[in-house]
Design a protein around this motif. Structure first.
Motif, PDB file in Angstrom:
ATOM      1  N   LEU A 134       0.850  -1.192   0.000  1.00  0.00           N
ATOM      2  CA  LEU A 134       0.000   0.000   0.000  1.00  0.00           C
ATOM      3  C   LEU A 134       0.883   1.238   0.000  1.00  0.00           C
ATOM      4  N   GLN A 135       0.533   2.255  -0.817  1.00  0.00           N
ATOM      5  CA  GLN A 135       1.266   3.510  -0.838  1.00  0.00           C
ATOM      6  C   GLN A 135       0.270   4.663  -0.961  1.00  0.00           C
ATOM      7  N   ASP A 136       0.351   5.597  -0.034  1.00  0.00           N
ATOM      8  CA  ASP A 136      -0.462   6.808  -0.123  1.00  0.00           C
ATOM      9  C   ASP A 136       0.142   7.716  -1.187  1.00  0.00           C
ATOM     10  N   MET A 137      -0.703   8.285  -2.071  1.00  0.00           N
ATOM     11  CA  MET A 137      -0.205   9.084  -3.195  1.00  0.00           C
ATOM     12  C   MET A 137      -0.333  10.576  -2.911  1.00  0.00           C
ATOM     13  N   GLY A 138      -0.033  10.952  -1.666  1.00  0.00           N
ATOM     14  CA  GLY A 138      -0.087  12.370  -1.288  1.00  0.00           C
ATOM     15  C   GLY A 138      -1.503  12.880  -1.109  1.00  0.00           C
ATOM     16  N   SER A 139      -2.381  12.034  -0.583  1.00  0.00           N
ATOM     17  CA  SER A 139      -3.787  12.416  -0.418  1.00  0.00           C
ATOM     18  C   SER A 139      -3.940  13.521   0.630  1.00  0.00           C
ATOM     19  N   SER A 140      -5.009  14.262   0.498  1.00  0.00           N
ATOM     20  CA  SER A 140      -5.254  15.383   1.429  1.00  0.00           C
ATOM     21  C   SER A 140      -5.614  14.899   2.818  1.00  0.00           C
ATOM     22  N   ASN A 141      -6.427  13.872   2.926  1.00  0.00           N
ATOM     23  CA  ASN A 141      -6.926  13.412   4.223  1.00  0.00           C
ATOM     24  C   ASN A 141      -6.217  12.168   4.740  1.00  0.00           C
ATOM     25  N   GLY A 142      -5.241  11.645   3.996  1.00  0.00           N
ATOM     26  CA  GLY A 142      -4.436  10.523   4.476  1.00  0.00           C
ATOM     27  C   GLY A 142      -5.110   9.171   4.300  1.00  0.00           C
ATOM     28  N   THR A 143      -4.293   8.143   4.449  1.00  0.00           N
ATOM     29  CA  THR A 143      -4.750   6.755   4.364  1.00  0.00           C
ATOM     30  C   THR A 143      -4.384   6.059   5.670  1.00  0.00           C
ATOM     31  N   PHE A 144      -5.357   5.369   6.267  1.00  0.00           N
ATOM     32  CA  PHE A 144      -5.134   4.711   7.553  1.00  0.00           C
ATOM     33  C   PHE A 144      -5.218   3.197   7.378  1.00  0.00           C
ATOM     34  N   LEU A 145      -4.201   2.500   7.891  1.00  0.00           N
ATOM     35  CA  LEU A 145      -4.164   1.042   7.828  1.00  0.00           C
ATOM     36  C   LEU A 145      -4.282   0.506   9.251  1.00  0.00           C
ATOM     37  N   ASN A 146      -5.398  -0.202   9.507  1.00  0.00           N
ATOM     38  CA  ASN A 146      -5.663  -0.768  10.845  1.00  0.00           C
ATOM     39  C   ASN A 146      -5.568   0.286  11.938  1.00  0.00           C
ATOM     40  N   GLY A 147      -6.086   1.485  11.637  1.00  0.00           N
ATOM     41  CA  GLY A 147      -6.162   2.540  12.647  1.00  0.00           C
ATOM     42  C   GLY A 147      -4.957   3.436  12.712  1.00  0.00           C
ATOM     43  N   LYS A 148      -3.906   3.197  11.962  1.00  0.00           N
ATOM     44  CA  LYS A 148      -2.700   4.023  11.987  1.00  0.00           C
ATOM     45  C   LYS A 148      -2.455   4.590  10.608  1.00  0.00           C
ATOM     46  N   ILE A 149      -2.058   5.869  10.596  1.00  0.00           N
ATOM     47  CA  ILE A 149      -1.797   6.490   9.312  1.00  0.00           C
ATOM     48  C   ILE A 149      -0.620   5.810   8.644  1.00  0.00           C
ATOM     49  N   ALA A 150      -0.698   5.606   7.337  1.00  0.00           N
ATOM     50  CA  ALA A 150       0.319   4.843   6.628  1.00  0.00           C
ATOM     51  C   ALA A 150       0.698   5.562   5.352  1.00  0.00           C
ATOM     52  N   LYS A 151       2.000   5.664   5.141  1.00  0.00           N
ATOM     53  CA  LYS A 151       2.516   6.186   3.875  1.00  0.00           C
ATOM     54  C   LYS A 151       2.842   5.022   2.936  1.00  0.00           C
ATOM     55  N   ARG A 152       3.601   4.095   3.463  1.00  0.00           N
ATOM     56  CA  ARG A 152       3.926   2.864   2.724  1.00  0.00           C
ATOM     57  C   ARG A 152       3.819   1.701   3.695  1.00  0.00           C
ATOM     58  N   ALA A 153       3.227   0.626   3.261  1.00  0.00           N
ATOM     59  CA  ALA A 153       3.093  -0.536   4.155  1.00  0.00           C
ATOM     60  C   ALA A 153       2.709  -1.759   3.329  1.00  0.00           C
ATOM     61  N   THR A 154       3.011  -2.908   3.911  1.00  0.00           N
ATOM     62  CA  THR A 154       2.582  -4.176   3.312  1.00  0.00           C
ATOM     63  C   THR A 154       1.222  -4.528   3.891  1.00  0.00           C
ATOM     64  N   VAL A 155       0.281  -4.915   3.045  1.00  0.00           N
ATOM     65  CA  VAL A 155      -1.050  -5.276   3.516  1.00  0.00           C
ATOM     66  C   VAL A 155      -1.238  -6.771   3.355  1.00  0.00           C
ATOM     67  N   LYS A 156      -2.067  -7.309   4.236  1.00  0.00           N
ATOM     68  CA  LYS A 156      -2.334  -8.743   4.181  1.00  0.00           C
ATOM     69  C   LYS A 156      -3.823  -8.990   4.373  1.00  0.00           C
ATOM     70  N   ASN A 157      -4.193 -10.247   4.289  1.00  0.00           N
ATOM     71  CA  ASN A 157      -5.595 -10.640   4.364  1.00  0.00           C
ATOM     72  C   ASN A 157      -6.245 -10.121   5.646  1.00  0.00           C
ATOM     73  N   LYS A 158      -7.458  -9.542   5.519  1.00  0.00           N
ATOM     74  CA  LYS A 158      -8.301  -9.037   6.614  1.00  0.00           C
ATOM     75  C   LYS A 158      -7.842  -7.687   7.174  1.00  0.00           C
ATOM     76  N   ASP A 159      -6.779  -7.075   6.600  1.00  0.00           N
ATOM     77  CA  ASP A 159      -6.420  -5.717   7.005  1.00  0.00           C
ATOM     78  C   ASP A 159      -7.523  -4.756   6.586  1.00  0.00           C
ATOM     79  N   LYS A 160      -7.696  -3.678   7.387  1.00  0.00           N
ATOM     80  CA  LYS A 160      -8.727  -2.679   7.094  1.00  0.00           C
ATOM     81  C   LYS A 160      -8.058  -1.363   6.729  1.00  0.00           C
ATOM     82  N   ILE A 161      -8.509  -0.770   5.593  1.00  0.00           N
ATOM     83  CA  ILE A 161      -8.000   0.508   5.109  1.00  0.00           C
ATOM     84  C   ILE A 161      -9.113   1.537   5.263  1.00  0.00           C
TER      85      ILE A 161
END
Length: 520
Positions: free
Chosen positions: A56-83
């Motif tokens: 997962l990579q955030d593309m400079g969004s205005s409101n951000g991307t959250f992975l499992n409740g934490k803001i994420a810029k770059r991260a590996t995602v796996k089964n059942k993760d919530k974005i």
């Protein structure tokens, strides 16, 4: 195969299948996944799928991307993760694809079998040297590879060295010992033959008349190495010693000598055999001149049992020599084992260290100062993986490595915090090397700053369990955004709560660790 399922928000219930490669998501219709929800940027995020792994990579969004409740810029995602996106929640779902494997039958109706790299062998070459190498590598070595699957490599290597020592000593020293024993046996046989000739010489007239009862063998009783002897005629009737005169031979050695004499035509041959318990058996025919025929005929047989002191000494010396050679070989094997073992694992330790440096952003590629061409392929594969990771994370490699961040500033900051601390404090750098500790920590841990500064905590701690606890808490803090991690350990007979917090650098890696001890 991955897909995104909307589990909350305006588009709840919709599913978006992720294709292999890059999958952009946003409000723009140009995105691979059109997501028309207010608050979501035109190009909000990117999910890259590579085989069974998704990034997962955030593309400079205005409101951000959250992975499992934490803001994420770059991260590996796996089964059942919530974005979490504005007004929407998406769940990552991994769907295992069912593959139907069809096996075709060969011409001989045999099914092809899966071949792994351990069992796959190239065709047998034609030249004899290459054929021998092929047989060694693909026929003999799989046996040892199978043993290595059950036992550690260092244990297998040690066993092979022990076997090498024993086999080498057996093939080199044992033939020498055998030759020495055979030489000694030959010399003793010649002595036995000499005694038989002496009997013939001193009793020439009695032998010529075949009057064995008049033989004089008194000198045999004065030879200390002779355990016993039987002088008997061709029928096995004993004529000497006098105490057994006219009785027939019963001793197994004498019986075998008589059987040998019946089979042997040669007049000069000598029967010799080891009898056990240090004894050697000698046998020879007694010959006499026959004036009627003008020939020399056998008239008697002598069987002698020797127990020479020289044979016992030779056995002791042979055993001593063998054991000395074996012990020397073992000592050389131990030294050789140590050299080969550490010579082999050093490049592996170097590679492990360099991989950790590369993952922390302190190194670009793996390079070895050791000449070990067999590892070049592995090193090249690891470099390719590291390059792929950097590409997926869109790292600006050249500029990032030009400005590597040092630990010193962060360690200095923590040293300021340590001043006046009411309890024991330890400060480690990013490599878990000890940089500072106060008096209370010295008393608790038994570590002295003057002698331990700059050394790894696992090397300076007297208790490996304590060092392991510290390292585990440091890693947990570094992997959780520098947050405080708590553990417990008994020091000086008292339970202490151990708190570890880390300072993260601009590259998002831990640069220093602050460890405190609080009595539980």
């Amino acid at each position: 195969m991955y897909k995104l399922v909307v589990v909350g928000g305006k588009l709840r219930g919709e599913e978006f299948e992720l294709q292999e490669g890059e999958n952009s998501l946003g409000r723009s219709e140009d995105c691979d996944i059109h997501f028309p929800v207010n608050g979501v940027s035109k190009k909000h995020m990117m999910i890259t799928v590579t085989g069974d792994v998704a990034y997962l990579q955030d593309m400079g969004s205005s409101n951000g991307t959250f992975l499992n409740g934490k803001i994420a810029k770059r991260a590996t995602v796996k089964n059942k993760d919530k974005i979490a996106l504005p007004d929407s929640i998406l769940q990552v779902v991994y769907v295992e694809e069912k593959k139907v494997i069809i096996k075709k039958k060969a011409a001989d109706d045999e099914e092809d079998e899966d071949i792994d790299f351990m069992s796959e062998a190239p065709p047998i070459p034609e030249p004899l040297p290459a054929k021998l190498i092929w047989a060694f590598k693909y026929k003999l070595m799989p046996v040892f590879h199978g043993i290595n699957e059950e036992y550690e490599w260092r244990s297998l290597f040690g066993i092979l060295l022990v076997l090498l020592s024993i086999i080498t000593i057996t093939l080199t020293i044992y033939p020498v010992i055998t030759t020495s024993r055979n030489t000694l046996l030959k010399e003793i046989a010649e002595r036995g033959a000499h005694y038989a000739e002496e009997i013939a010489r001193t009793n020439a007239r009695a032998l010529e008349s075949k009057n064995l009862d008049q033989l004089n063998t008194a000198f045999m009783n004065n030879i200390k190495d002779v355990t016993s002897f039987d002088l008997f005629d061709l029928d096995g009737r004993i004529v000497r010693p006098l105490v057994r005169m006219n009785s027939y031979i019963e001793d197994t050695h004498s019986i075998k000598v008589r059987e040998w004499a019946e089979r042997t035509k040669s007049e000069d041959s000598v029967y010799k055999r080891r009898l056990g318990e240090g004894e050697i058996g000698i046998g020879k025919k007694i010959m006499a001149f026959n004036p009627k025929t003008g020939t020399t005929d056998p008239v008697g047989i002598i069987a002698i049992r020797f127990n020479p002191a020289s044979l016992a000494v030779e056995a002791q010396e042979s055993t001593k020599s063998f054991l000395e050679a074996l012990m020397t070989s073992f000592l050389v094997a131990i030294i050789f084992f140590s050299i080969i073992y550490y010579l082999t694992i050093k490049p592996l330790e170097e590679m492990k260290y360099q991989i950790e440096e590369a993952l922390r952003g302190k190194r670009r590629n793996l390079e070895s100062r050791f000449l070990f061409s067999e590892m070049d392929t592995l090193r090249g594969s690891v470099n390719s993986v590291l390059q792929r990771i950097r590409e997926l994370q869109n790292e600006e490699v050249d500029s990032e490595f030009a400005e590597m961040e040092s630990d010193e500033g962060y360690v200095g900051t923590l040293k300021e915090f340590m001043m006046g601390a009411p309890s024991g404090v330890l400060i480690l750098d990013s490599e878990k090397n000890l940089q500072a500790l106060n008096t209370e920590a010295e008393d608790l841990t038994g570590i002295r700053e003057s002698s331990a500064q700059g050394m790894n905590i696992s090397d300076v701690s007297r208790e490996k369990g304590f060092a392991g606890t510290i390292i585990e808490l440091c890693d947990n803090s570094a992997n959780n955004g520098g947050t405080n991690q708590e553990g417990e350990y008994e020091l000086q007979g008292t339970n202490y709560a151990i708190h570890v917090a880390s300072l993260l650098g601009s590259d998002n890696f831990a640069k220093a660790f602050y460890i405190t001890f609080v009595k539980a």
